[in-house]
Design an enzyme around this catalytic site. Structure first.
Site, PDB file in Angstrom:
ATOM      1  N   VAL A   1       2.784  -5.098   3.514  1.00  0.00           N
ATOM      2  CA  VAL A   1       2.097  -5.704   4.654  1.00  0.00           C
ATOM      3  C   VAL A   1       2.427  -7.190   4.667  1.00  0.00           C
ATOM      4  CG1 VAL A   1      -0.120  -6.122   5.785  1.00  0.00           C
ATOM      5  CG2 VAL A   1       0.229  -4.018   4.463  1.00  0.00           C
TER       6      VAL A   1
ATOM      7  N   GLY B   1       0.820  -1.195   0.000  1.00  0.00           N
ATOM      8  CA  GLY B   1       0.000   0.000   0.000  1.00  0.00           C
ATOM      9  C   GLY B   1       0.852   1.242   0.000  1.00  0.00           C
ATOM     10  N   GLY B   2       0.196   2.408   0.165  1.00  0.00           N
ATOM     11  CA  GLY B   2       0.932   3.658   0.200  1.00  0.00           C
ATOM     12  C   GLY B   2       1.878   3.732   1.375  1.00  0.00           C
ATOM     13  N   PHE B   3       1.518   3.081   2.471  1.00  0.00           N
ATOM     14  CA  PHE B   3       2.353   3.069   3.665  1.00  0.00           C
ATOM     15  C   PHE B   3       3.589   2.210   3.440  1.00  0.00           C
ATOM     16  CE2 PHE B   3       3.664   1.713   7.846  1.00  0.00           C
ATOM     17  CZ  PHE B   3       3.357   2.773   8.696  1.00  0.00           C
TER      18      PHE B   3
ATOM     19  N   ASP C   1      -9.692   8.511   3.506  1.00  0.00           N
ATOM     20  CA  ASP C   1      -9.145   7.611   2.480  1.00  0.00           C
ATOM     21  C   ASP C   1      -9.934   6.305   2.456  1.00  0.00           C
ATOM     22  OD1 ASP C   1      -7.470   6.964   0.391  1.00  0.00           O
ATOM     23  OD2 ASP C   1      -5.899   6.142   1.664  1.00  0.00           O
TER      24      ASP C   1
ATOM     25  N   LYS D   1       2.288  -3.948   9.107  1.00  0.00           N
ATOM     26  CA  LYS D   1       2.444  -2.901   8.103  1.00  0.00           C
ATOM     27  C   LYS D   1       3.794  -2.246   8.336  1.00  0.00           C
ATOM     28  CE  LYS D   1      -0.621   0.416   7.436  1.00  0.00           C
ATOM     29  NZ  LYS D   1      -1.901   1.191   7.464  1.00  0.00           N
TER      30      LYS D   1
END
Length: 439
Positions: free
Chosen positions: A136, A131-133, A247, A150
């Site tokens: 995972v 993901g953007g973070f 989001d 994450k």
């Protein structure tokens, strides 16, 4: 006595006394010098010991950090040492932040070594997604509990602010339709969030995959829609704080073993005061295709921004079509525009995902499309609040207002001619899933 003096056996009193005083004086002076020297030596020794202790302490602390062995009793006590988030329209309110730091509820600070072992050194075989973070990973703690980790990517546009924001916000939230945060890990240059493991990953993994979407029958989809709505209602009204997610999208809806939805990823979330209705930011974050027009173009967000995102998501669940990159029909730039056209012509059933077969209930499907279109209205005040959405979903007798044309209608679209008076018409390129500011 005089005889003794003359014979030498008795000393002269004055001479003896003088001699005695001289001896004592010399002795005292000698003792003073030795005492002074001893004091100086002792002070130097104490100073050396203190310097050595300090050096040893900081060396140990450094080594402990490097090896992921730093032990801190409270996750919030650690977060208190991280860079402060200023009270501004770009951040959590300072009072709320301080309150959040004092209200820790069972979160744990994990050692890096434990997380590394749990994920088999972050092996690709354990990667659940990206993901953007950052990536995972699936993991298993020594006691057997499965977790999802994450891991903040060093190339991610998100950083310590989003990390701390998510920890503090989600620790204060307890609802069956919100993902549960177990703790975090901060060591070396790593920042990780540890969640309960969701065996069915995220909604988009099923909804937009031709080989998986058949597992989502209508009963499951309607349960997911209702669960998301109840989770948002909790965020907007029923929790101790008013939370704007900012989001909401299919990728941020996780599914447990029974396909129950759980809203996740609160890195972009913002806390509102109970009397606050709107906020403006110069830092627009989120995902194109789910952003409300007032947020994407003017940086204005509120609970109605989340309502817009929910409306898009609801239409995606019914149709099985992703709004971002919409190409189902050349005349319509996005899914809401296409859905509004068919619904307005009493052809709403043509929107139903073919993967549903005959498993759906027509009245429920049409009601969901109707509600979805109401949520994606151009003007925020035309969108319902979440409590009204939940009521419309679960109560078949509730009257649902007639929606107007939704936002983001292309100026070149043939349907422009029947745009309601006073409505602004916008165009945004949905052909890309590119997002602003690291999402």
């Amino acid at each position: 006595m005089s005889w003794l003096r003359r014979t030498g056996w008795a000393p002269n009193t004055e001479e003896a006394w003088t001699s005695f005083r001289h001896h004592i004086s010399n002795h005292v002076k000698g003792q003073g010098k030795r005492a002074k020297v001893s004091s100086i030596v002792l002070a130097i020794m104490v100073l050396v010991i203190l310097i050595a202790d300090v050096w040893v302490y900081y060396y140990w602390l450094h080594e402990a950090k490097q090896n992921g062995k730093q032990r801190i009793g409270s996750i919030m006590s650690l977060l208190g040492f991280l860079p402060c988030i200023k009270a501004s329209n770009e951040s959590i309110d300072a009072t709320m932040l301080e309150d959040g730091m004092n209200q820790e509820k069972g979160a744990e600070l994990f050692d890096f070594a434990i997380i590394e072992t749990a994920t088999d050194k972050f092996s690709n075989a354990n990667m659940l997604g990206q993901g953007g973070f950052g990536p995972v990973y699936k993991g298993k703690l020594p006691e057997g509990q499965e977790i999802a980790v994450k891991r903040l990517s060093r190339s991610s546009g998100q950083g310590i602010l989003e990390f701390r924001n998510e920890v503090i916000v989600i620790l204060k939230l307890q609802h069956r339709n919100l993902v549960k945060l177990l703790g975090c890990c901060i060591t070396r240059k790593e920042k990780m969030l540890v969640y309960e493991y969701m065996p069915n990953k995220s909604l988009d993994a099923f909804l937009f995959d031709l080989s998986e979407k058949e597992k989502l029958d209508w009963a499951t989809r309607f349960n997911i829609i209702e669960g998301i709505a109840r989770g948002l209602l909790y965020l907007h009204r029923d929790s101790r704080l008013m939370i704007i997610h900012r989001d909401l999208k299919a990728g941020n809806i996780l599914l447990d073993g029974e396909m129950n939805p759980k809203i996740s990823d609160f890195g972009m979330a913002r806390i509102f005061g109970r009397n606050q209705t709107l906020e403006t930011t110069n830092r627009v974050v989120g995902t194109f295709g789910y952003m409300s027009p007032e947020y994407a173009m003017a940086g204005q967000f509120s609970v109605k921004s989340d309502i817009f995102s929910f409306g898009v998501l609801l239409l995606e669940i019914v149709t099985g079509i992703r709004n971002a990159g919409f190409s189902h029909h050349e005349q319509y730039p996005n899914l809401p525009a296409y859905a509004w056209k068919l619904w307005n012509e009493d052809r709403g059933l043509e929107l139903i995902d073919l993967a549903l077969g005959d498993s759906y209930i027509q009245a429920e499907v049409l009601r969901c499309i109707h509600i979805g279109l109401l949520c994606v209205q151009d003007v925020p005040s035309d969108r319902p609040h979440m409590q009204s959405v939940v009521l419309m979903l679960v109560n078949e007798t509730t009257t649902i207002p007639i929606p107007k044309k939704p936002a983001f209608i292309d100026k070149g679209s043939p349907s422009n001619t029947d745009s309601p008076p006073g409505h602004s018409v916008y165009s945004i390129n949905y052909a890309s899933n590119t997002t602003c500011d690291g999402r």
